[in-house]
Design a protein around this motif. Structure first.
Motif, PDB file in Angstrom:
ATOM      1  N   ALA A  57       0.858  -0.973  -0.004  1.00  0.00           N
ATOM      2  CA  ALA A  57       0.136  -0.071  -0.003  1.00  0.00           C
ATOM      3  C   ALA A  57       0.914   1.297   0.091  1.00  0.00           C
ATOM      4  CB  ALA A  57      -0.973   0.071   1.365  1.00  0.00           C
ATOM      5  N   LEU A  58       0.634   2.149  -0.716  1.00  0.00           N
ATOM      6  CA  LEU A  58       1.451   3.475  -0.997  1.00  0.00           C
ATOM      7  C   LEU A  58       0.180   4.496  -0.619  1.00  0.00           C
ATOM      8  CD1 LEU A  58       3.379   2.736  -4.276  1.00  0.00           C
ATOM      9  CD2 LEU A  58       3.961   2.644  -1.911  1.00  0.00           C
ATOM     10  N   PRO A  59       0.871   5.541   0.246  1.00  0.00           N
ATOM     11  CA  PRO A  59      -0.120   6.623   0.345  1.00  0.00           C
ATOM     12  C   PRO A  59      -0.208   7.903  -0.375  1.00  0.00           C
ATOM     13  CG  PRO A  59       1.490   6.714   1.975  1.00  0.00           C
ATOM     14  CD  PRO A  59       1.871   5.603   1.105  1.00  0.00           C
ATOM     15  N   TYR A  60      -1.258   8.271  -0.838  1.00  0.00           N
ATOM     16  CA  TYR A  60      -1.399   9.326  -1.821  1.00  0.00           C
ATOM     17  C   TYR A  60      -2.452  10.512  -1.245  1.00  0.00           C
ATOM     18  CZ  TYR A  60       1.011   7.307  -5.325  1.00  0.00           C
ATOM     19  OH  TYR A  60       2.020   6.412  -6.291  1.00  0.00           O
ATOM     20  N   TYR A  61      -2.329  11.750  -1.836  1.00  0.00           N
ATOM     21  CA  TYR A  61      -3.187  12.570  -1.083  1.00  0.00           C
ATOM     22  C   TYR A  61      -3.323  13.666  -2.658  1.00  0.00           C
ATOM     23  CZ  TYR A  61      -5.191  16.941   0.810  1.00  0.00           C
ATOM     24  OH  TYR A  61      -6.083  17.839   0.960  1.00  0.00           O
ATOM     25  N   THR A  62      -4.533  14.131  -2.758  1.00  0.00           N
ATOM     26  CA  THR A  62      -4.730  15.251  -3.743  1.00  0.00           C
ATOM     27  C   THR A  62      -6.084  15.849  -3.057  1.00  0.00           C
ATOM     28  OG1 THR A  62      -6.430  13.828  -5.219  1.00  0.00           O
ATOM     29  CG2 THR A  62      -4.253  13.912  -5.881  1.00  0.00           C
TER      30      THR A  62
END
Length: 101
Positions: A57-62
């Motif tokens: 799992a890789l965290p992202y934010y937009t």
């Protein structure tokens, strides 16, 4: 509810600080300073990743999607002892063959 601080690079979350305002372990910045460096989110906005076998799992934010996880194939595990021994045997054989030549 406490806030968490994230730093983002091209959508990928590079840092999550769980206690940005803690007097001992915090970042020593004001809310305005942290908002210039990254994003402050409420604790419940940062979810835990799902457990998916064989995936990382890789965290992202937009701003549009908020905080989310993307999943990619996990790297294969380390070589087993049998794999290492087989490779060492091949290397020994190749070394022996080079000595003969």
């Amino acid at each position: 509810m406490s806030k968490k601080f994230i730093q983002v690079d091209n959508g990928r979350v590079m840092l999550i600080h769980n206690m940005p305002f803690d007097p001992v372990n915090g970042l020593g910045k004001t809310e305005a300073e942290l908002n210039q460096m990254g994003v402050l989110l409420e604790e419940d906005q940062i979810t835990e990743p799902e457990k998916r076998p064989g995936k990382t799992a890789l965290p992202y934010y937009t701003p549009e999607k908020g905080f989310y996880w993307e999943y990619e194939d996990a790297p294969s595990g380390p070589a087993s002892t049998d794999d290492i021994q087989a490779l060492e045997a091949k290397l020994d054989y190749m070394g022996m063959m080079l000595d003969v030549m």
